[in-house]
Design a protein around this motif. Structure first.
Motif, PDB file in Angstrom:
ATOM      1  N   PRO A  16       0.815  -1.211   0.000  1.00  0.00           N
ATOM      2  CA  PRO A  16       0.000   0.000   0.000  1.00  0.00           C
ATOM      3  C   PRO A  16       0.850   1.263   0.000  1.00  0.00           C
ATOM      4  N   GLN A  17       2.089   1.139   0.462  1.00  0.00           N
ATOM      5  CA  GLN A  17       3.010   2.267   0.519  1.00  0.00           C
ATOM      6  C   GLN A  17       4.427   1.726   0.705  1.00  0.00           C
ATOM      7  N   GLY A  18       5.407   2.638   0.756  1.00  0.00           N
ATOM      8  CA  GLY A  18       6.772   2.225   0.985  1.00  0.00           C
ATOM      9  C   GLY A  18       7.062   2.019   2.457  1.00  0.00           C
ATOM     10  N   PRO A  19       8.281   1.681   2.782  1.00  0.00           N
ATOM     11  CA  PRO A  19       9.426   1.621   1.882  1.00  0.00           C
ATOM     12  C   PRO A  19       9.399   0.369   1.005  1.00  0.00           C
ATOM     13  N   ALA A  20       9.754   0.556  -0.258  1.00  0.00           N
ATOM     14  CA  ALA A  20       9.797  -0.564  -1.194  1.00  0.00           C
ATOM     15  C   ALA A  20      10.594  -0.139  -2.421  1.00  0.00           C
ATOM     16  N   VAL A  21      11.149  -1.136  -3.109  1.00  0.00           N
ATOM     17  CA  VAL A  21      11.840  -0.910  -4.373  1.00  0.00           C
ATOM     18  C   VAL A  21      11.126  -1.714  -5.451  1.00  0.00           C
ATOM     19  N   ILE A  22      10.727  -1.048  -6.521  1.00  0.00           N
ATOM     20  CA  ILE A  22      10.126  -1.709  -7.672  1.00  0.00           C
ATOM     21  C   ILE A  22      11.219  -1.915  -8.712  1.00  0.00           C
ATOM     22  N   VAL A  23      11.370  -3.143  -9.187  1.00  0.00           N
ATOM     23  CA  VAL A  23      12.424  -3.494 -10.145  1.00  0.00           C
ATOM     24  C   VAL A  23      11.760  -3.969 -11.436  1.00  0.00           C
ATOM     25  N   ALA A  24      11.960  -3.227 -12.526  1.00  0.00           N
ATOM     26  CA  ALA A  24      11.243  -3.520 -13.771  1.00  0.00           C
ATOM     27  C   ALA A  24      12.175  -3.574 -14.975  1.00  0.00           C
ATOM     28  N   ASN A  25      11.686  -4.201 -16.046  1.00  0.00           N
ATOM     29  CA  ASN A  25      12.397  -4.178 -17.319  1.00  0.00           C
ATOM     30  C   ASN A  25      12.117  -2.859 -18.026  1.00  0.00           C
ATOM     31  N   HIS A  26      13.047  -2.435 -18.861  1.00  0.00           N
ATOM     32  CA  HIS A  26      12.947  -1.099 -19.451  1.00  0.00           C
ATOM     33  C   HIS A  26      12.069  -1.072 -20.700  1.00  0.00           C
ATOM     34  N   LEU A  27      12.278  -2.017 -21.611  1.00  0.00           N
ATOM     35  CA  LEU A  27      11.473  -2.132 -22.841  1.00  0.00           C
ATOM     36  C   LEU A  27      11.371  -0.783 -23.547  1.00  0.00           C
ATOM     37  N   ALA A  28      12.534  -0.186 -23.830  1.00  0.00           N
ATOM     38  CA  ALA A  28      12.599   1.149 -24.441  1.00  0.00           C
ATOM     39  C   ALA A  28      11.825   2.134 -23.564  1.00  0.00           C
ATOM     40  N   THR A  29      10.960   2.953 -24.148  1.00  0.00           N
ATOM     41  CA  THR A  29      10.199   3.911 -23.339  1.00  0.00           C
ATOM     42  C   THR A  29       8.988   3.277 -22.669  1.00  0.00           C
ATOM     43  N   ALA A  30       8.618   2.054 -23.096  1.00  0.00           N
ATOM     44  CA  ALA A  30       7.404   1.425 -22.578  1.00  0.00           C
ATOM     45  C   ALA A  30       7.503   1.076 -21.100  1.00  0.00           C
ATOM     46  N   GLY A  31       8.704   0.693 -20.629  1.00  0.00           N
ATOM     47  CA  GLY A  31       8.850   0.284 -19.238  1.00  0.00           C
ATOM     48  C   GLY A  31       8.530   1.398 -18.252  1.00  0.00           C
ATOM     49  N   PRO A  32       9.240   2.533 -18.328  1.00  0.00           N
ATOM     50  CA  PRO A  32       8.945   3.623 -17.396  1.00  0.00           C
ATOM     51  C   PRO A  32       7.514   4.134 -17.497  1.00  0.00           C
ATOM     52  N   ILE A  33       7.022   4.316 -18.721  1.00  0.00           N
ATOM     53  CA  ILE A  33       5.658   4.825 -18.891  1.00  0.00           C
ATOM     54  C   ILE A  33       4.642   3.815 -18.388  1.00  0.00           C
ATOM     55  N   GLY A  34       4.848   2.542 -18.700  1.00  0.00           N
ATOM     56  CA  GLY A  34       3.914   1.502 -18.283  1.00  0.00           C
ATOM     57  C   GLY A  34       3.806   1.378 -16.777  1.00  0.00           C
ATOM     58  N   VAL A  35       4.938   1.418 -16.079  1.00  0.00           N
ATOM     59  CA  VAL A  35       4.924   1.289 -14.623  1.00  0.00           C
ATOM     60  C   VAL A  35       4.242   2.486 -13.979  1.00  0.00           C
ATOM     61  N   VAL A  36       4.632   3.679 -14.400  1.00  0.00           N
ATOM     62  CA  VAL A  36       4.071   4.897 -13.804  1.00  0.00           C
ATOM     63  C   VAL A  36       2.571   4.995 -14.046  1.00  0.00           C
ATOM     64  N   CYS A  37       2.130   4.610 -15.242  1.00  0.00           N
ATOM     65  CA  CYS A  37       0.705   4.723 -15.576  1.00  0.00           C
ATOM     66  C   CYS A  37      -0.139   3.613 -14.956  1.00  0.00           C
ATOM     67  N   SER A  38       0.433   2.439 -14.748  1.00  0.00           N
ATOM     68  CA  SER A  38      -0.353   1.281 -14.324  1.00  0.00           C
ATOM     69  C   SER A  38      -0.393   1.080 -12.818  1.00  0.00           C
ATOM     70  N   ILE A  39       0.674   1.440 -12.134  1.00  0.00           N
ATOM     71  CA  ILE A  39       0.775   1.155 -10.700  1.00  0.00           C
ATOM     72  C   ILE A  39       0.459   2.416  -9.894  1.00  0.00           C
ATOM     73  N   PRO A  40      -0.558   2.364  -9.046  1.00  0.00           N
ATOM     74  CA  PRO A  40      -1.015   3.556  -8.319  1.00  0.00           C
ATOM     75  C   PRO A  40      -0.185   3.892  -7.082  1.00  0.00           C
TER      76      PRO A  40
END
Length: 225
Positions: free
Chosen positions: A30-54
């Motif tokens: 529900p909140q931090g502290p936490a680290v999210i570790v994702a694949n980059h997939l060009a620009t799709a990774g950062p945009i996808g994570v920010v847009c999808s995860i609240p």
């Protein structure tokens, strides 16, 4: 930038660009502290994570991206000419114009500049984690080859030091959440891997690095079906 403004901007970006699907949201904290570790997939990774995860993220980003002098050339080489396929001269003009927007925006949303070998991003991240924030990292090594099946590069292990540094300062075990972003605009969240203080530090860094890298790869392949 306030959390409310950040949330508004991420929702607008999702509305006009992403239109993706979040899977495994029940695994998120529900909140931090936490680290999210994702694949980059060009620009799709950062945009996808920010847009999808609240969640409000403080994202590791290449230091050139938030430097007024270096950002235009970095954008030209990494995005304008590779993704947009624009040719030199015009690509330089577009990169200069775009950097006037991206540099202040990325700075205002709290992106954490990363310079290889510097380590300042670790100290800044731990301070944010101690405040209950969520740090987002894309640890693929840019100089290594992309795997044609998962579209991922091997992970660097530097980000795993956050676990030991956070534990040393707080006595608490830091969770790392694997996230896979797929070209189909689906984002899959896996169960957290937690820093284990009982392990020797060097071995624990490798354990977390390999576990999270393998988990993201497996989750990406799951989204292929």
């Amino acid at each position: 930038m306030s959390d409310i403004t950040y949330s508004f901007l991420s929702r607008m970006l999702k509305l006009v660009y992403w239109h993706g699907t979040l899977i495994g949201g029940e695994n998120l904290p529900p909140q931090g502290p936490a680290v999210i570790v994702a694949n980059h997939l060009a620009t799709a990774g950062p945009i996808g994570v920010v847009c999808s995860i609240p969640l409000r993220f403080y994202t590791w980003i290449v230091a050139d991206m938030v430097d007024k002098k270096r950002a235009p050339d970095y954008l030209r080489k990494d995005f304008i000419e590779t993704s947009l396929k624009l040719k030199p001269l015009f690509s330089r003009l577009v990169a200069r114009g775009l950097s006037l927007i991206t540099v202040p925006l990325l700075t205002s949303i709290g992106c954490i500049p990363v310079t290889r070998g510097d380590g300042k991003e670790l100290t800044l991240s731990v301070e944010l984690l101690k405040e209950g924030k969520v740090v987002l990292v894309f640890p693929e090594a840019p100089e290594l080859d992309i795997d044609p099946t998962t579209h991922m590069r091997p992970f660097l292990k530097g980000f795993t030091r956050l676990g030991e540094m956070f534990y040393d300062e707080t006595g608490r075990q830091l969770p790392f959440y694997p996230v896979a972003v797929h070209g189909s605009k689906r984002v899959l969240v896996g169960e957290a891997a937690v820093f284990d203080p009982a392990n020797p530090r060097s071995l624990e860094r490798l354990r977390l690095k390999h576990h999270l890298e393998n988990k993201v790869q497996v989750m990406y392949l799951e989204l292929d079906h």
